[in-house]
Design an enzyme around this catalytic site. Structure first.
Site, PDB file in Angstrom:
ATOM      1  N   LYS A  95       0.810  -1.224   0.000  1.00  0.00           N
ATOM      2  CA  LYS A  95       0.000   0.000   0.000  1.00  0.00           C
ATOM      3  C   LYS A  95       0.841   1.271   0.000  1.00  0.00           C
ATOM      4  O   LYS A  95       0.413   2.308  -0.495  1.00  0.00           O
ATOM      5  CB  LYS A  95      -0.945  -0.004   1.199  1.00  0.00           C
ATOM      6  CG  LYS A  95      -2.024  -1.072   1.138  1.00  0.00           C
ATOM      7  CD  LYS A  95      -3.045  -0.781   0.060  1.00  0.00           C
ATOM      8  CE  LYS A  95      -4.232  -1.750   0.115  1.00  0.00           C
ATOM      9  NZ  LYS A  95      -5.127  -1.554  -1.047  1.00  0.00           N
ATOM     10  N   GLU A 117      -9.646   6.099   3.272  1.00  0.00           N
ATOM     11  CA  GLU A 117     -10.393   5.022   3.899  1.00  0.00           C
ATOM     12  C   GLU A 117      -9.427   3.876   4.149  1.00  0.00           C
ATOM     13  O   GLU A 117      -8.379   3.794   3.521  1.00  0.00           O
ATOM     14  CB  GLU A 117     -11.502   4.541   2.967  1.00  0.00           C
ATOM     15  CG  GLU A 117     -11.076   3.496   1.921  1.00  0.00           C
ATOM     16  CD  GLU A 117     -10.057   3.983   0.899  1.00  0.00           C
ATOM     17  OE1 GLU A 117      -9.925   5.212   0.718  1.00  0.00           O
ATOM     18  OE2 GLU A 117      -9.365   3.138   0.283  1.00  0.00           O
ATOM     19  N   SER A 384       1.500  -9.843  -0.598  1.00  0.00           N
ATOM     20  CA  SER A 384       1.224  -8.395  -0.624  1.00  0.00           C
ATOM     21  C   SER A 384       1.440  -7.720   0.720  1.00  0.00           C
ATOM     22  O   SER A 384       1.643  -6.508   0.773  1.00  0.00           O
ATOM     23  CB  SER A 384      -0.206  -8.165  -1.111  1.00  0.00           C
ATOM     24  OG  SER A 384      -1.126  -8.876  -0.291  1.00  0.00           O
TER      25      SER A 384
END
Lengths: 403, 271
Positions: A95, A117, A384
């Site tokens: 991210k 968010e 991830s």
């Protein structure tokens, strides 16, 4: 920045074939035009990419490694297995790539305030981190149910200087956090940038998030070619909104020999209705600014989803995935909660790595895929994120009476 | 049977001598009987048309008041199908032009062709979709227009001047001028550029310009009515309807008459 095959999609107005677009309240139109223009200018600006790539190298620790998981190979039989170690990126997941890119765009637009968010909390932590680094005010919306499931990440965000707002409406998960972030953005649009965390939402978000995440696949492709002198047989990644999977796949889209598998959250099973496997139900609609596959009832009301993994617990999927699904280029499959937990345990015990529960869905399917492949094959799984945030969820799961 | 109601005609009629009052109600809230009594009452108090909200699970342009009313209506089983059936079976309870206001997904899921046909049978005047700008789903817009449904289109304080002609061209019913950045139901200051936006819209169309978002009192209505062709009042009316039924309808009547009187005063002041 190198050019990706397929980098011309979406079209001028943000459509991936019949998907994508800009389904938004009129108040946001000007902000999305500004973002599109600013991103267009940044794309052509070597100084912007120079700063971004410098931060990825020195602050994030890129390139992340590819790791050959020989113990998994022994357990699974069949192909070589590599893991793309996004869990080793600063803040513990992919991210951060997108958050830093968009935080730089925020500064470029002259805005001082950021909202975002978060579901699992990883995008919230990454955004809070990028804002701390660049001196931006930061507010994170997070469903109160997710705050409970991911309490550690809430504390991390607060320590990084962000304000965390628990969202009590609807299902109290990611979709409701996005509703609240959109409402904040509509209200404060002139001072605020919304760092959307996945390849979702109105144009240009699906494109720019993909571009910031496509570093994953560019690195992995070069690393595999260098290490093995070949391309993989198959790539496997989990798909919630779809940013880690599109980030991995994008550099390989032109490599026809490479299979790509995206793994949705099967929750308690498709028949139970308690899942987040959008492609299993094949309903197309409009949510959060984009037209795509989603989970809704016969009246078009958005359904509550379920996954043991907060980051996959979302009723819609990025519009580029919708197109890749229809074209058949990417295969969309699912793994259940139980399969993901088993994969989590297996990787921890076999390789000494705690994977995020999101990534555990990819591992669960990779194991099934490996059973159909031979020693001549090679698969790469996108790990991830790291699983520290999920330890309590896994402990609670294992303490349940299994029936 | 008389011809289909026209919201454009109703608003234009009012504009000849005053300012229009367009209340918003969430369909079936707090229950169908009260909702339909409220429509009849508002008609008697001088409303010109009704925006009737088709509830959606994820209303991202709406504040907490309309969100909560939508949620409650959904829990009670309100659906587009049910709304159209009620309008069709009891047209006398809908004595004003009705504009269905919603988001894209309930309409897209219902099916546009089916929606247009059912809307004609139910004598729906128009439609407004908060998250569907004129650039998206052009085939939906075309089908809606060709079916005779009128369209209302949103213009925001942040809308760029270059974009206004295309929004104006898409609006066959009226332009809904959003009075502030934000969601429905918030208080605070109105945007400072509303007069500019009105004059920009006027260069492109003579369709009515109706202001909405955060209009909570007769004074708000008078102030905005002086510069527009009328006002939409939503969240304040939903708040009133959240009270016990009889006192709610009494207060709604008092409020609606207050808004009507304030608009009549502001209409005279500017005509």
């Amino acid at each position: 920045m190198s050019v990706n095959p397929g980098a011309s999609v979406p079209d001028q107005s943000g459509h991936f074939g019949p998907y994508g677009g800009r389904f938004i309240p009129e108040t946001l139109s000007a902000a999305l035009d500004q973002l599109t223009a600013e991103y267009g200018a940044a794309q052509a600006d070597p100084a912007f990419w120079g700063e971004f790539e410098g931060l990825l190298r020195d602050f994030v620790g890129r390139p992340t490694s590819i790791y050959r998981a020989t113990h998994l190979e022994a357990l699974w039989g069949g192909p070589r297995v590599y893991l793309k170690r996004e869990d080793l990126a600063h803040t513990g997941a992919h991210k951060i790539n997108n958050s830093l890119g968009q935080a730089l765009l925020t500064r470029r637009m002259g805005k001082q305030r950021v909202i975002a968010e978060t579901g699992a909390g990883q995008h919230g932590v990454a955004t809070a981190t990028a804002c701390a680094l660049l001196g931006l005010e930061c507010r994170i919306y997070m469903g109160s149910e997710d705050c409970r499931r991911q309490a550690l990440n809430v504390q991390r965000m607060r320590l990084l200087g962000a304000e965390v707002v628990p969202v009590e409406s609807g299902s109290r998960t990611l979709k409701d956090a996005i509703n609240e972030a959109m409402r904040d953005w509509v209200t404060n649009v002139e001072s605020t940038h919304y760092i959307l965390g996945s390849v979702l939402g109105p144009h240009p978000f699906p494109q720019l998030v993909r571009d910031f995440q496509s570093i994953i696949g560019r690195e992995a492709r070069a690393q595999l070619v260098e290490r093995e002198g070949r391309l993989p047989t198959a790539l496997v990644a989990c798909v919630g909104g779809g940013s880690n999977s599109i980030g991995l796949f994008h550099a390989f889209l032109g490599d026809d020999s490479v299979r790509m598998l995206a793994v949705e959250a099967g929750g308690e099973g498709i028949a139970s209705g308690r899942h987040a496997a959008r492609f299993q139900e094949a309903r197309v609609g409009v949510l959060h600014g984009t037209r795509t596959y989603l989970l809704a009832d016969d009246h078009g009301q958005i359904r509550e989803t379920h996954s043991v993994s907060a980051g996959l617990d979302y009723p819609a999927v990025g519009p580029e995935h919708a197109q890749l699904h229809d074209s058949g280029r990417v295969e969309y499959v699912y793994a259940t909660d139980q399969e993901a937990i088993t994969a989590f345990q297996e990787l921890a015990a076999a390789e000494g790595i705690l994977p995020a529960l999101e990534s555990s869905h990819a591992l669960a399917h990779a194991r099934k895929l490996a059973a159909c492949l031979s020693a001549d094959d090679l698969i790469l799984v996108n790990l991830s994120g790291r699983g520290d945030k999920d330890v309590q969820v896994v402990i609670d799961w294992l303490a349940q009476p299994q029936g | 049977m008389s011809s289909r109601p026209s919201v454009r005609a109703a608003l234009d009629l009012r504009r000849r001598g005053g300012k229009a009052f367009v209340p918003f109600l969430t369909a079936g809230y707090p229950d169908w009987e009260t909702c339909e009594r409220a429509i009849t009452l508002l008609a008697a108090c001088g409303a010109d048309a009704i925006e009737l909200g088709v509830p959606f699970s994820d209303p991202l342009a709406d504040g907490p008041t309309i969100q909560a009313s939508s949620q409650r209506a959904l829990e009670a089983g309100v659906s587009l199908e049910q709304i159209l059936s009620r309008m069709e079976s009891a047209p006398e309870r809908y004595p004003l032009p009705i504009v269905l206001m919603s988001y894209a997904n309930p309409i897209v899921t219902f099916g546009v062709t089916r929606f247009c046909a059912r809307a004609e049978q139910a004598r729906v005047a128009g439609v407004l979709l908060s998250d569907l700008p004129p650039e998206e789903l052009p085939e939906l817009w075309r089908e809606v227009r060709e079916s005779g449904l009128e369209t209302a289109v949103l213009v925001a304080p942040t809308t760029a001047s270059a974009r206004i002609p295309s929004l104006a061209a898409a609006a066959t019913g009226y332009l809904y001028l959003i009075t502030r950045t934000g969601v429905t139901g918030q208080g605070g200051e109105f945007a400072s550029n509303l007069v500019t936006q009105v004059s920009l819209i006027r260069r492109s169309t003579d369709a009515p310009i109706i202001a909405g978002f955060g209009i909570r009192t007769p004074e708000d209505a008078a102030r905005l009515g002086a510069e527009m062709d009328g006002v939409i009042v939503g969240a304040r009316i939903i708040e009133i309807l959240s009270q016990p039924v009889e006192s709610a309808l009494t207060e709604l009547e008092r409020f609606a008459r207050g808004v009507r009187a304030a608009l009549d005063t502001s209409g005279q002041a500017t005509s």
